[in-house]
Design a protein around this motif. Structure first.
Motif, PDB file in Angstrom:
ATOM      1  N   LYS A   6      45.311  40.739  30.688  1.00  9.98           N
ATOM      2  CA  LYS A   6      45.002  41.214  32.118  1.00  9.98           C
ATOM      3  C   LYS A   6      45.925  40.847  32.850  1.00  9.98           C
ATOM      4  CE  LYS A   6      40.016  40.376  31.011  1.00  9.98           C
ATOM      5  NZ  LYS A   6      38.860  39.386  31.308  1.00  9.98           N
ATOM      6  N   GLY A  10      47.518  43.337  35.855  1.00  7.23           N
ATOM      7  CA  GLY A  10      47.362  42.846  37.233  1.00  7.23           C
ATOM      8  C   GLY A  10      48.756  42.754  37.862  1.00  7.23           C
ATOM      9  N   TYR A  52      44.079  38.968  38.002  1.00  7.98           N
ATOM     10  CA  TYR A  52      43.266  40.051  37.786  1.00  7.98           C
ATOM     11  C   TYR A  52      41.816  39.657  38.036  1.00  7.98           C
ATOM     12  CZ  TYR A  52      41.581  43.432  34.208  1.00  7.98           C
ATOM     13  OH  TYR A  52      40.821  44.604  33.520  1.00  7.98           O
ATOM     14  N   CYS A  64      37.291  36.331  42.245  1.00  8.60           N
ATOM     15  CA  CYS A  64      38.621  36.243  42.052  1.00  8.60           C
ATOM     16  C   CYS A  64      38.894  34.662  42.158  1.00  8.60           C
ATOM     17  CB  CYS A  64      39.396  36.777  42.822  1.00  8.60           C
ATOM     18  SG  CYS A  64      39.274  38.474  43.015  1.00  8.60           S
ATOM     19  N   TYR A  91      44.065  42.006  41.796  1.00  5.11           N
ATOM     20  CA  TYR A  91      43.889  43.055  41.246  1.00  5.11           C
ATOM     21  C   TYR A  91      42.484  43.309  40.852  1.00  5.11           C
ATOM     22  CZ  TYR A  91      43.132  47.322  38.186  1.00  5.11           C
ATOM     23  OH  TYR A  91      43.091  48.569  37.522  1.00  5.11           O
ATOM     24  N   ALA A  93      39.824  44.902  39.355  1.00  4.36           N
ATOM     25  CA  ALA A  93      39.567  46.227  38.096  1.00  4.36           C
ATOM     26  C   ALA A  93      38.510  47.046  38.441  1.00  4.36           C
ATOM     27  CB  ALA A  93      39.748  45.242  36.802  1.00  4.36           C
ATOM     28  N   VAL A  98      43.959  47.034  44.652  1.00  2.70           N
ATOM     29  CA  VAL A  98      44.979  45.716  44.996  1.00  2.70           C
ATOM     30  C   VAL A  98      44.467  45.159  46.409  1.00  2.70           C
ATOM     31  CG1 VAL A  98      47.095  44.585  45.220  1.00  2.70           C
ATOM     32  CG2 VAL A  98      46.611  46.426  43.311  1.00  2.70           C
TER      33      VAL A  98
END
Length: 143
Positions: A6, A10, A52, A64, A91, A93, A98
């Motif tokens: 991950k 990222g 990520y 995050c 990032y 997902a 981003v």
């Protein structure tokens, strides 16, 4: 996907986003730096920590992490990045996007929740929107 994969995903996506905009990027050697990338913009070299993010809350926000842990079992100790980086590049997902968040907007928080839509309770204080932190908006780039 494991956490190392991950992180690599990222970092590579953030790296590509910077390069696509003509921003020079350097990658520190080894895994010991407190930052993942160095990007040259706004007249200086900026230390970037990449994360990520794929944890979607029931509220629709994407969470995050903004801290690193030194113990992955019990008695976790978290270290924030407030004196170590200039920006976080997240990032997202689930959105394949981003965002770039200045460290001043994160401070000592361990997590940040970002959203694409207004909360159902119409709360507006301390709400972080994805669109407010697009790379182009943060760096004032017209692409």
């Amino acid at each position: 996907i494991n956490s190392k994969d991950k992180g690599n995903i990222g970092e590579s996506i953030v790296l590509a986003e910077f390069i696509r905009r003509g921003i020079q990027v350097s990658v520190p050697f080894g895994d010991n730096a407190r930052y993942d990338l160095i990007a040259e913009f706004n007249g200086k070299l900026n230390k970037i920590q990449v994360k990520y993010c794929n944890e979607v809350e029931e509220t629709g926000a994407i969470t995050c992490k903004c801290a690193s842990s030194t113990n992955h079992t019990t008695n976790k100790h978290y270290t924030t990045y407030e004196n170590d980086v200039d920006y976080f590049a997240f990032y997202l997902a689930p959105l394949n996007r981003v965002i770039l968040v200045p460290i001043e907007d994160i401070g000592t928080r361990k997590t940040i929740a970002v959203r694409t839509e207004k909360p159902k309770n119409n709360q507006s204080d301390r709400v972080t929107y994805v669109d407010d932190y697009s790379i182009d908006k943060v760096l004032h780039i017209n692409s």
